[in-house]
Design a protein around this motif. Structure first.
Motif, PDB file in Angstrom:
ATOM      1  N   ARG A  28       0.841  -1.213   0.000  1.00 34.57           N
ATOM      2  CA  ARG A  28       0.000   0.000   0.000  1.00 34.57           C
ATOM      3  C   ARG A  28       0.871   1.256   0.000  1.00 34.57           C
ATOM      4  NH1 ARG A  28      -4.561  -2.839   2.914  1.00 34.57           N
ATOM      5  NH2 ARG A  28      -5.630  -3.563   1.028  1.00 34.57           N
ATOM      6  N   SER A  29       1.955   1.237   0.777  1.00 25.71           N
ATOM      7  CA  SER A  29       2.789   2.448   0.823  1.00 25.71           C
ATOM      8  C   SER A  29       3.507   2.651  -0.516  1.00 25.71           C
ATOM      9  CB  SER A  29       3.771   2.411   2.000  1.00 25.71           C
ATOM     10  OG  SER A  29       4.881   1.603   1.692  1.00 25.71           O
ATOM     11  N   TYR A  30       3.921   1.572  -1.165  1.00 27.53           N
ATOM     12  CA  TYR A  30       4.542   1.703  -2.503  1.00 27.53           C
ATOM     13  C   TYR A  30       3.546   2.329  -3.486  1.00 27.53           C
ATOM     14  CZ  TYR A  30       8.252  -1.693  -1.211  1.00 27.53           C
ATOM     15  OH  TYR A  30       9.313  -2.358  -0.644  1.00 27.53           O
ATOM     16  N   LEU A  31       2.309   1.837  -3.429  1.00 28.46           N
ATOM     17  CA  LEU A  31       1.296   2.346  -4.372  1.00 28.46           C
ATOM     18  C   LEU A  31       1.020   3.827  -4.119  1.00 28.46           C
ATOM     19  CD1 LEU A  31      -1.136  -0.708  -4.369  1.00 28.46           C
ATOM     20  CD2 LEU A  31       0.191   0.100  -6.345  1.00 28.46           C
ATOM     21  N   THR A  32       0.979   4.201  -2.841  1.00 25.37           N
ATOM     22  CA  THR A  32       0.753   5.618  -2.517  1.00 25.37           C
ATOM     23  C   THR A  32       1.901   6.462  -3.057  1.00 25.37           C
ATOM     24  OG1 THR A  32      -0.353   4.929  -0.506  1.00 25.37           O
ATOM     25  CG2 THR A  32       0.315   7.235  -0.615  1.00 25.37           C
ATOM     26  N   ARG A  33       3.116   6.009  -2.836  1.00 23.85           N
ATOM     27  CA  ARG A  33       4.281   6.771  -3.319  1.00 23.85           C
ATOM     28  C   ARG A  33       4.241   6.898  -4.835  1.00 23.85           C
ATOM     29  NH1 ARG A  33       9.343   3.838  -0.593  1.00 23.85           N
ATOM     30  NH2 ARG A  33      10.504   5.332  -1.831  1.00 23.85           N
ATOM     31  N   ARG A  34       3.957   5.804  -5.520  1.00 25.03           N
ATOM     32  CA  ARG A  34       3.926   5.850  -6.997  1.00 25.03           C
ATOM     33  C   ARG A  34       2.780   6.746  -7.479  1.00 25.03           C
ATOM     34  NH1 ARG A  34       5.472   7.135 -10.833  1.00 25.03           N
ATOM     35  NH2 ARG A  34       5.549   6.122 -12.852  1.00 25.03           N
ATOM     36  N   SER A  35       1.643   6.714  -6.764  1.00 26.93           N
ATOM     37  CA  SER A  35       0.503   7.573  -7.130  1.00 26.93           C
ATOM     38  C   SER A  35       0.871   9.041  -7.008  1.00 26.93           C
ATOM     39  CB  SER A  35      -0.701   7.299  -6.234  1.00 26.93           C
ATOM     40  OG  SER A  35      -1.103   5.969  -6.392  1.00 26.93           O
ATOM     41  N   ARG A  36       1.795   9.332  -6.099  1.00 28.75           N
ATOM     42  CA  ARG A  36       2.264  10.728  -5.963  1.00 28.75           C
ATOM     43  C   ARG A  36       3.385  11.036  -6.939  1.00 28.75           C
ATOM     44  NH1 ARG A  36       2.164  10.251   0.493  1.00 28.75           N
ATOM     45  NH2 ARG A  36      -0.079  10.546   0.774  1.00 28.75           N
ATOM     46  N   ARG A  37       3.572  10.148  -7.884  1.00 28.81           N
ATOM     47  CA  ARG A  37       4.501  10.296  -9.006  1.00 28.81           C
ATOM     48  C   ARG A  37       5.972  10.120  -8.649  1.00 28.81           C
ATOM     49  NH1 ARG A  37       1.387  12.091 -13.486  1.00 28.81           N
ATOM     50  NH2 ARG A  37       3.193  11.418 -14.689  1.00 28.81           N
ATOM     51  N   GLU A  38       6.239   9.509  -7.499  1.00 28.83           N
ATOM     52  CA  GLU A  38       7.630   9.151  -7.216  1.00 28.83           C
ATOM     53  C   GLU A  38       8.048   8.088  -8.242  1.00 28.83           C
ATOM     54  OE1 GLU A  38       8.442   8.284  -3.104  1.00 28.83           O
ATOM     55  OE2 GLU A  38      10.410   7.416  -3.571  1.00 28.83           O
ATOM     56  N   PRO A  39       9.241   8.223  -8.833  1.00 26.75           N
ATOM     57  CA  PRO A  39       9.629   7.245  -9.859  1.00 26.75           C
ATOM     58  C   PRO A  39       9.651   5.814  -9.312  1.00 26.75           C
ATOM     59  CG  PRO A  39      11.168   9.097  -9.827  1.00 26.75           C
ATOM     60  CD  PRO A  39      10.265   9.259  -8.634  1.00 26.75           C
ATOM     61  N   LEU A  40       9.228   4.899 -10.149  1.00 25.03           N
ATOM     62  CA  LEU A  40       9.251   3.474  -9.787  1.00 25.03           C
ATOM     63  C   LEU A  40      10.653   3.066  -9.316  1.00 25.03           C
ATOM     64  CD1 LEU A  40       7.680   0.701 -10.004  1.00 25.03           C
ATOM     65  CD2 LEU A  40       8.829   0.438 -12.213  1.00 25.03           C
ATOM     66  N   GLN A  41      11.668   3.611 -10.000  1.00 20.79           N
ATOM     67  CA  GLN A  41      13.055   3.229  -9.682  1.00 20.79           C
ATOM     68  C   GLN A  41      13.473   3.698  -8.296  1.00 20.79           C
ATOM     69  OE1 GLN A  41      11.948   4.736 -12.399  1.00 20.79           O
ATOM     70  NE2 GLN A  41      12.871   3.894 -14.252  1.00 20.79           N
TER      71      GLN A  41
END
Ligand code: GLN
Length: 296
Positions: free
Chosen positions: A70-83
């Motif tokens: 869930r925290s990964y998805l939130t970070r990615r939703s905020r446009r943090e790069p996947l890498q």
């Protein structure tokens, strides 16, 4: 809750956040969070369907991994790069560690590395990667080119810490990359001369940075991107400073933005470099400018 439902909800969350590669990104975050390989997933997921929603979550660590997902998805939703979330990016077949202090290695830059590898079969040469960032160019040249000496420099101490880790992880048995902190050639002595100088300097014009994707604009280091007014400021400095550190007959290779080919070619010619040419990347866009230094 099934694996399939978890993966699907991740995809939907990223789709809603406007992530172009939402399916692939959700998969990578799912795989990382749950430690499940593609093969395991494909084995488990169809069985789950028969069990009508029964969880297949046999992993005792499931709750912790779920909150990680869930925290990964939130970070990615905020446009943090996947890498940045995964902490790695593949480049030239090698896995490089990345964080917010280094530019994420781009496929475009493989053109630069491949151009050098193709042109320099002789191993007993001294190469320098100026503005090394993650170290991806220097490390790839050492590993794939087996050159006698590869050195690398960067202005940023934080970037060099990442580059050194990458070299330590990836160059075992291939020798070592020697790194130093330097504002271009400021920390080099006059006697230090190279056969090949390669650089992927910051080249985005300052005004364009605001228009980049949020992943780049808000998360990647500005000092790795910003080439000042017209984006060419580092090429102007490199054209001058490389002359003092290139052997007669030595080559320079610079990555460029796809609209900068003519300008950087002119710049090198004006400064006395010979055989100046512009090379294209796999997409057919101008990507590398090379030149030879022939003046004693
Ligand atoms: N190619 C990178 C980008 O488009 C920029 C790299 C650089 O400035 N050296 O984001």
């Amino acid at each position: 809750m099934t694996w399939r439902a978890l993966l699907e909800s991740g995809k939907q969350q990223l789709l809603k956040a406007g992530i172009a590669e939402y399916e692939l990104d959700a998969w990578y975050l799912f795989e990382r969070a749950f430690g499940l390989s593609r093969a395991q997933y494909l084995l488990f997921a169809p069985k789950e369907a028969d069990e009508a929603g029964e969880t297949f979550a046999v992993n005792p660590d499931f709750e912790r991994r779920l909150s990680l997902y869930r925290s990964y998805l939130t970070r990615r939703s905020r446009r943090e790069p996947l890498q940045h979330i995964l902490g790695v990016q593949e480049f030239m077949g090698l896995e490089f560690l990345v964080d917010r202090h280094v530019l994420i290695p781009r496929q475009d830059t493989e053109t630069l590395v491949e151009t050098v590898l193709a042109a320099h079969k002789e191993k007993k040469i001294r190469l320098l990667d100026m503005c090394t960032g993650s170290g991806c160019i220097a490390v790839s040249l050492l590993v794939h080119g087996c050159y006698a000496s590869v050195e690398a420099a960067d202005f940023s101490a934080e970037a060099l810490a990442v580059a050194r880790q990458n070299a330590a992880r990836l160059t075992g048995g291939f020798g070592n990359v020697h790194f130093r902190q330097s504002d271009l050639f400021a920390a080099f002595t006059e006697e230090e001369k190279f056969d090949v100088i390669v650089s992927n300097p910051p080249y985005i014009p300052s005004v364009v940075i605001g228009e980049l994707e949020p992943e780049v604009r808000d998360f990647e280091p500005r000092i790795a991107l910003d080439g000042a007014g017209d984006g060419l400021s580092f090429y102007r400095r490199l054209a001058v400073e490389c002359k003092g550190h290139i052997r007669v007959g030595g080559h320079v290779y610079f990555e460029i933005g796809c609209e900068q080919g003519e300008a950087v070619k002119e710049l090198l010619l004006t400064h006395g470099y010979c055989e100046v040419s512009v090379r294209q990347d796999l997409a057919g866009k101008d990507r590398v400018v090379c030149g030879v230094w022939l003046t004693a």
